[in-house]
Each structure stands twice: as structure tokens, then as C-alpha cells.
Design a protein around this motif. Sequence first.
Motif, short mmCIF file in Angstrom:
data_model
loop_
_atom_site.label_atom_id
_atom_site.label_comp_id
_atom_site.label_asym_id
_atom_site.label_seq_id
_atom_site.Cartn_x
_atom_site.Cartn_y
_atom_site.Cartn_z
N VAL B 182 21.33 89.05 -25.27
CA VAL B 182 20.97 89.86 -24.11
C VAL B 182 21.45 91.31 -24.24
CG1 VAL B 182 22.99 89.44 -22.64
CG2 VAL B 182 20.70 89.56 -21.62
N ILE B 188 16.10 92.30 -23.11
CA ILE B 188 16.08 92.69 -21.69
C ILE B 188 14.64 92.97 -21.26
CG2 ILE B 188 16.81 94.48 -20.05
CD1 ILE B 188 19.37 94.75 -21.74
N VAL B 191 12.82 89.73 -20.85
CA VAL B 191 13.21 89.02 -19.62
C VAL B 191 12.53 89.65 -18.40
CG1 VAL B 191 15.19 88.52 -18.13
CG2 VAL B 191 15.35 88.09 -20.58
N MET B 192 12.31 90.95 -18.45
CA MET B 192 11.57 91.64 -17.36
C MET B 192 10.18 91.08 -17.22
SD MET B 192 12.72 93.90 -15.28
CE MET B 192 11.11 94.08 -14.59
N VAL B 216 23.99 83.09 -23.49
CA VAL B 216 24.07 84.11 -22.43
C VAL B 216 22.69 84.36 -21.83
CG1 VAL B 216 24.78 86.47 -21.90
CG2 VAL B 216 26.06 85.15 -23.58
N LEU B 218 20.49 82.14 -21.51
CA LEU B 218 20.19 80.96 -20.70
C LEU B 218 20.45 81.27 -19.23
CD1 LEU B 218 19.61 77.87 -20.47
CD2 LEU B 218 22.04 77.51 -20.78
N THR B 220 20.90 84.29 -17.81
CA THR B 220 20.11 85.45 -17.37
C THR B 220 18.68 85.04 -17.07
OG1 THR B 220 21.44 86.82 -18.84
CG2 THR B 220 19.42 87.80 -18.00
N ASP B 223 18.38 82.65 -14.01
CA ASP B 223 18.46 83.39 -12.73
C ASP B 223 17.19 84.17 -12.47
OD1 ASP B 223 22.01 84.27 -13.05
OD2 ASP B 223 21.00 82.46 -12.29
N THR B 224 16.64 84.75 -13.51
CA THR B 224 15.41 85.55 -13.37
C THR B 224 14.26 84.66 -12.90
OG1 THR B 224 16.10 87.03 -15.14
CG2 THR B 224 13.76 87.02 -14.62
N GLU B 227 14.76 83.46 -9.29
CA GLU B 227 14.49 84.51 -8.31
C GLU B 227 12.98 84.75 -8.17
OE1 GLU B 227 17.70 87.15 -8.33
OE2 GLU B 227 16.49 88.77 -7.49
N LYS B 231 10.83 84.43 -4.81
CA LYS B 231 9.98 85.54 -4.34
C LYS B 231 8.55 85.07 -4.06
CE LYS B 231 9.37 89.26 -6.95
NZ LYS B 231 9.64 90.45 -7.78
N ASP B 240 15.86 73.31 -13.20
CA ASP B 240 16.81 73.83 -14.21
C ASP B 240 16.33 73.68 -15.64
OD1 ASP B 240 19.80 72.98 -12.39
OD2 ASP B 240 18.85 74.92 -12.79
N ARG C 4 28.78 89.02 -8.95
CA ARG C 4 27.68 88.86 -9.88
C ARG C 4 26.93 90.18 -10.14
NH1 ARG C 4 25.52 83.42 -10.61
NH2 ARG C 4 23.64 84.46 -11.27
N LYS C 62 21.93 65.05 -21.85
CA LYS C 62 20.99 64.84 -20.74
C LYS C 62 19.70 64.18 -21.26
CE LYS C 62 19.09 67.33 -16.79
NZ LYS C 62 18.83 68.64 -16.18
N GLU C 206 18.05 99.29 -14.11
CA GLU C 206 17.65 98.07 -14.83
C GLU C 206 18.76 97.05 -14.62
OE1 GLU C 206 14.71 97.85 -17.26
OE2 GLU C 206 15.24 95.86 -16.50
N SER C 208 18.04 93.45 -14.89
CA SER C 208 17.57 92.11 -15.28
C SER C 208 18.61 91.37 -16.11
CB SER C 208 16.25 92.20 -16.03
OG SER C 208 16.38 93.12 -17.08
N HIS C 209 19.50 92.10 -16.81
CA HIS C 209 20.51 91.42 -17.62
C HIS C 209 21.59 90.78 -16.73
CE1 HIS C 209 22.09 95.38 -16.76
NE2 HIS C 209 23.29 94.98 -17.07
N LEU C 210 21.59 91.18 -15.45
CA LEU C 210 22.56 90.58 -14.52
C LEU C 210 21.92 89.38 -13.81
CD1 LEU C 210 23.97 93.84 -12.93
CD2 LEU C 210 25.00 92.48 -14.73
N GLY C 211 20.63 89.14 -14.14
CA GLY C 211 19.94 88.00 -13.52
C GLY C 211 19.07 88.44 -12.38
N GLY C 212 17.81 88.76 -12.67
CA GLY C 212 16.86 89.09 -11.62
C GLY C 212 17.06 90.48 -11.06
#
Lengths: 274, 373, 213
Positions: B182, B188, B191-192, B216, B218, B220, B223-224, B227, B231, B240, C4, C62, C206, C208-212
Motif C-alpha cells: 500500500v 493506492i 484501491v481508488m 496491509v 487486506l 485497506t 474497508d474500502t 464503505e 454508500k 468479509d 483510524r 477457515k 487522498e 484511500s490508504h486509510l480505508g475508504g
Amino acid sequence: MNFWEKINNLDRRIVYLIIGLTVLIPLLFNIILEVEPTKPVQDIYDKIDSLEKDDVVLVSFDYAASSLPELQPMGEALIQHLFEKDIKVVAMALWPVGVQLSDNIFNVKSEEYNKKYGIDYVHLGYKTGGMVVIDSMGSGIEDAFPTDKNGNKLNELKLMRNVNKLDDFALAISLSAGDPGLRHFVMVAHDRYGVPVAGGCTAVSAPQFFAYYSSGQMLGLMGGLRGAAEYESIIEKLGTGSAGMAAQNYAHIMIIIFIIVGNISMVVLKRKKK
Amino acid sequence: MRKLIGLVFFILIISYAIFPLNNITLKVNDVPYDDGGKLVVKWKISLDKEVENIRISQYNGETWTVKKNTDNLNDSMKDNSVNYKQRYKYKIEVFDSEGNLIAEKSSRSIKPGVAFYNMGKTAVLIGLIIISGLIMFFINAARRGQKLKIRRIPALDSIEEAVGRATEMGKAVLFVPGILDVNNPQTIAGVMVLSEVAFKTAKYGTDLNVPVSKPVILSTASDTVKESYLKAGRPDSFNDDMVNYVTNDQFGYVSHIDGYMVREKPAAVFMLGAFYAESLILAETGHSIGAIQVAGTAMPSQIPFFITTCDYVLIGEELYAASAYLSRKPDVLGALKGQDYSKLIIMIILVVGTILTILFPDLDLSQWLTNIG
Amino acid sequence: MFLRRQVPFFITVVVALIMIIAYFTPHPTISPVRNKLQDWFMIIAAFTMIVGILSLIKVNIKKIRTASAGSDKIYSLVTLSSLFIMIFFGLLPGAGGINNSVFKFMFNHVMVPLQATMFSLLAFYIASASFRAFRAKSTMATLLLITAFIVMLGRVPFGRFISGPHLSNITEWIMNVVNMAGQRAILIGAALGVMATSVKIVLGIERSHLGGE
């Protein structure tokens, strides 16, 4: 479906089979083809040839087993040349598998040239962090590698007594299959600390690294299996690099034949449609 | 007669001064613009005897340490073992083939200097100020309401088409965010685009699979995607297992994705991020299963592979422009415009520099530019 | 949310400023700070490997437990047993660590051939991609085709056999002039993109690297 339609829609498995045989047969018959060295490879040889016995060279093995066929022959040829010239070598790896692969080279070459660990060569091992590791070595090698890969403190090794920082090396060579690797050595070791940098890379990355060679940021570059074969021919010790060139030679010819046949079928079918 | 003898002596003295029979020059200089950790020792030796070994030693106020042994009569060495708090002296000793000391010279004492600013980095600083300045200027302009246009990027417009196709076929969408971590801007950027793809798959109720190669990413990516589903008003559809960690190993990762593609046959495959040799393996497999493929990377060596095998490709900067293009946020559009103006300045410098180098080769423009940093 | 978003953003800005200043300032007051940050980075990077291993174990356990996983169960069992066997022999006390003979055997005779095999798939895929993609459908495609021929032949001994040094020289020219121009353009563009992304990250635009968002 007529012949040209069949060719145009050729099952990819037939292509794979033909390519497989084209690569396999020269290797089975151990056909070796020598290649003419080019300037980027010759420049590396000339630089190593100009070094003195007290000079220390850093060689970083930044590749995994997947790039072994291209980069391992480069490593073997380089270490052979360095040991022949009695130049001290400090090895490291920015990829974890690089340590084992480089060990395979040192185990053979150190015995062949009667080189002692700690005096003629040292292996610092693997460190995670990529560019940060190289930058850290700029302020002090012990900052990045407090011990070598066997756990010996660096100041206990005779070779490392006069090698404290990155710019104590006369030359840094990175054999690199991707990130982290050669690009970071150019960015940090050369551009920041002024250490001459040379490298070896996979054939697919070679076009982009030639830009660094051409601007003078790298003093030499071995690109792919051909680069390895060229270095072997300069040091006059043909090995796996030169052996692989035969397979590459015939594979290139076969791919060209496929392309020509594909284009002929396309033209024939186009005319038929008209 | 006296005048003649005097003249002979005068000539001899002058000759000795100009052409010394035995001469050692030893100079120690500080390396400028550093942290006081380097000194350069230069020597030039001219002796009428044969020289076997030259030894250079350093005195740090307490002990003499041998730094180098060489037989080069005219050379230099960099000493990195110094400290800006101490003074140092150097000594050069010349030995013949029998090990006898035939000449020696000591230098003056020197203290390495410390610089606050590295003048050699001036060009980088100027470039940084100009480029960052342009980016921030246009971000502010966009925030103040200036309308900023962005050209069409077909690969990004095709996201809707690709996800729609997968929905119609009742198959999944596969998103591969690249092989690097990341901390790499390409990841990045990938991921956008994932957030946009996840929004669409949430809206249409299409399955999404995002295998990742670094732990890492995983969290990010997870969460993306979560979210985006929130939305889209479909938080219950998120699970998950959509984002799953495979392995750090490059080809282990590729094998997993190839196996998934061949078994599950996703209808749409997105490959956006940093790729290496695995790019062709992934793209060819995707092509073989008949999936619509949208790829994007800034790795120059992998772009040709994607172009030959994928339906839509984001080349280089287009990947970084993706966040601006998809979100249309003023801040991000402003940054993109600043980037474009920086490129324009670089192009002007290149053209002007090329013309000047051709017209005035004696100016040695490239060396001048190199010297300012 | 504060932990976060705001805290990581604050850390990002402070560290970025320190590293930028350290790049331009060689003074010994700033270099220890920079060195410390670099050490922390290397330590954190090493710990992400542990996170990776734990994630791998969690995901595969799992899969083994899930009844509907089907044949994935066997692959997960193979993955986990390979992982534990390699770790066991690598950490075996008194056996030389990664230099012990069993570890080396597994590395040289299992891992190396497996990794090399996956990479070697490229040879086949390049052949099938070339067969499909290199068609003279337009002027530019024909130009690409001819260039590909020249470079492919120029890079192998067969090229010298059929044309002497000429194909090699033309290949060198294509690589050093035409290819170089394209590579440099992409490198400069990508570098600007990296710079813009970095500025956006430091300014907090920016995230997105922090999650969304």
C-alpha cells in the motif's frame, strides 16, 4: 473450416506444445551459442577490471527463484570475475529468497577460488524495507545490518573494518527482478551517495533500465539471459546463460514463424471474404 | 668566473624547484555539503626510487590507523570514518620493494565541516517547489469554484459496462489490485478504482472477489469495499470473504488467481495497480476465459502486455488520474491539473534544452544543469 | 474514527516533513531522527510478514473448516502443511537454521522448481499472445510487427548469422532511441503522478490508504 481458417483459430495448446519442444530440444542436446558482447555489458566488465585489490564491491541479489534462469547465470559470472580478480565482495539481498540463491553461488565459487568468509567475502543477508535499507546503509551499514546473515557482528569481520557506509563501496551491483531492486540502487546509492551502480535485470525490464544507463546513472547493464551470456563470453567461461541462448534463439525464430503464418492466414481470409 | 658559478647554482636551484627529483604532495579536503562524516585525501608522488607500497594512515587525536595500502602514485581516497566533532591528520608513507620507508609526509590537521543545506540538491528543491506549488495552486482554484475539464478515459468509462456484463451473465467480478504494498502509489490508485467498482457491484448485486498479496492491503481494501457497499445502501451484501489475502509470493499469488479464473470464470476482470512478470500470465488467462478485461499500471515494461491482451488499458498516469476522473472532486481534479501543468513545463524545458544543445554545443548545457543539482 | 483517520494522517504529515527536510539538510541534528524513522520502518515492514503469515493461516483454516469449500480444502491443507514444515526445519535449534540440509533440499527441489515453472508459463503465453496480437491490420500495427521482428532477431545469434552486425545495430538504435523516448516519457509521467499522489496524501486529500473516504 478450411486450412487457413484452422490456422487463424489455432488452438493455443498446439502453440504451447510447439514452443515447449522448441525450447526443450536445444537444452537436451546442450547446444551452446556464443554471443557478441554489447557496450552496456562490456562497461561492467571494464569497471570491475579497473578495480584494485583493496576495493570492495556490493552485490545485491534481489530476485526470487522465478527469475533464476536469467539472473543466476549473471550472479555466477560476476562472482567468478570478482573472485578471479581478488576483489572483496559484500553480498546482500532485498528479496528473502535471494539469500539462498546467492548462497548456492558462493558455496561453489568460494571453494573454486579458495575464498575465505569474513576476509574475501561477507553475506549481510536479507533485510525487509527496500529503498529504506539502502538509504540506511548510506548513514552506516551497521544501521541496516547490525550482523551478517550468520549472526556475526560486522566489526568482528576483517573485510568490514574499512567498510562503514554505502559510499565505501567501489561499486554496487544489483541483480534485480523487480521492486525493490536496481531502480532503488540508482535512486539512492548513485543519485544520493555517488556510488557507481551497475545492474542485471530480467529481459522484460531491460528497456526501462536502459534509460538510466543512457543518462549515465548506471555504468552498465546486463539485460536478461542475453546479458548473462554476453558476460560469460567476455570472461571466457560459458555457462548456463550461453546454454539458454540456444533455446531463446530457436524460440524467437518459432515465434516469428507463428506471427508470419498468422498474418498470412489473416490476409488469405480477408481476400476470401472480399 | 664567480658570476658563472653563481649562474650555474641559480639554474640548478630553479630546476629543482620546477622539476623536483623527489616530491610528495598530500592534500586533505573536506567534502562539501555533507554531515561532517567525510574527508578526501589526495596524493601525488614523484620519487626517483621504485615504489612498492604506499600507506595512508589517519590520526584522530589518539591513535594512528592505517586506512589504505596501494601502489598508485597519483590517486585519492574518501575517508568515511570521520566525525565532525574531531580534528584529523593524515600521513603518507612510501615503501620500497624491501619494505624500507623511503619517504613520508603528514598533512595539516583538519576538522570536517558540516553543512545546513546541500547546495547540490538545489535543482531538486526548485523542481519540488514548482511542482508542489502548481498542484496546490490548482487545488485552491478548484476549491474556489473554477471549473476543470478532464478528457475522456475509455478504460474508466468501461467500468459500468464490465460490471453490467458480469451481472447479466450471473458471474463474478474479479479485481486484482497489483503485487506491491500500500506504500506504492499505483496500489493506492488501484484501491481508488476498487471503491468505484465495489459501489457498482453493490448496486447491481454482483459478486465481487478481491484477492490481495499483502496483508496491509487486506485491511485497506476491505474497508474500502465495505464503505462502498454502505454508500450504495447494501451493507448486508458485503461479506468479509470478498477481500481475501492469498500470499506474499508473486507466483503463488498468480497461481491462485489463475486457478480462480479457470474454475469460476468471472465475466469481468480488473487489474489495476503495480504488476511485474505476472501481468501477461493473468491477462492471457483472463482472455482465454472470455472475460472483459480492464487493466491499468504505470510499470512501463508491463503496459505492452496489457495492451495486447486486455480490452481497455489505463496507461501510466491515467491510472493516477483515475481517482480524479471517477470522483470528480474539485481537490483531486485540481491536483491533476497541477500535474499536467508540471508536465507542460518539463516539455518546454526539454524542447528549449534540445534546441539550445543543437545550436550551441559549446555551452555544455547538460553538464551545467547537472552541476546545479 | 480519531485513531483510524486523524492520528495516521498526523503521523503521515510529520514523518513526510521530517524526511523531506532530511533530504535537503545533511546537518547531524536531523540525520539521527531520519535514521530512527528508517529503523522503525524496517521493523514495521518485518512485522507485516508476521501479519501475512497469520492471515494466511486464518484464511486457510477457515477454508478447511467450511464444508462447502470442496477441493479448496485439499489445497489449504497443502498450503498449511508446507508452511509449518518449512518453518519447523528452518527454526530447528542446532540444525543450522536455513542452512540445514532438509530445509535446503526442500528449497532447491520444491520451491525453486515451482517458482521457476510459474515464470516459465510466460514463454507459452508470449507465443500465444504474439500469434494473436501481431497482425498487420493497420499501418501502425504493421510498423509494430516489423519492429518486433527486427528486435527479436537482433537480440539472438541467428540475427548475426543472417545479417552480420546490421540487425544488431538496428536493434540497438531502436532500443536506444525510439524505445528510450517512449520509456522516458512514461517514466516522467509516472513520476509526476507519484509526486501528485504524495502531495495529495500529505495534504489529506487522498485518504484511500486509510480505508475508504
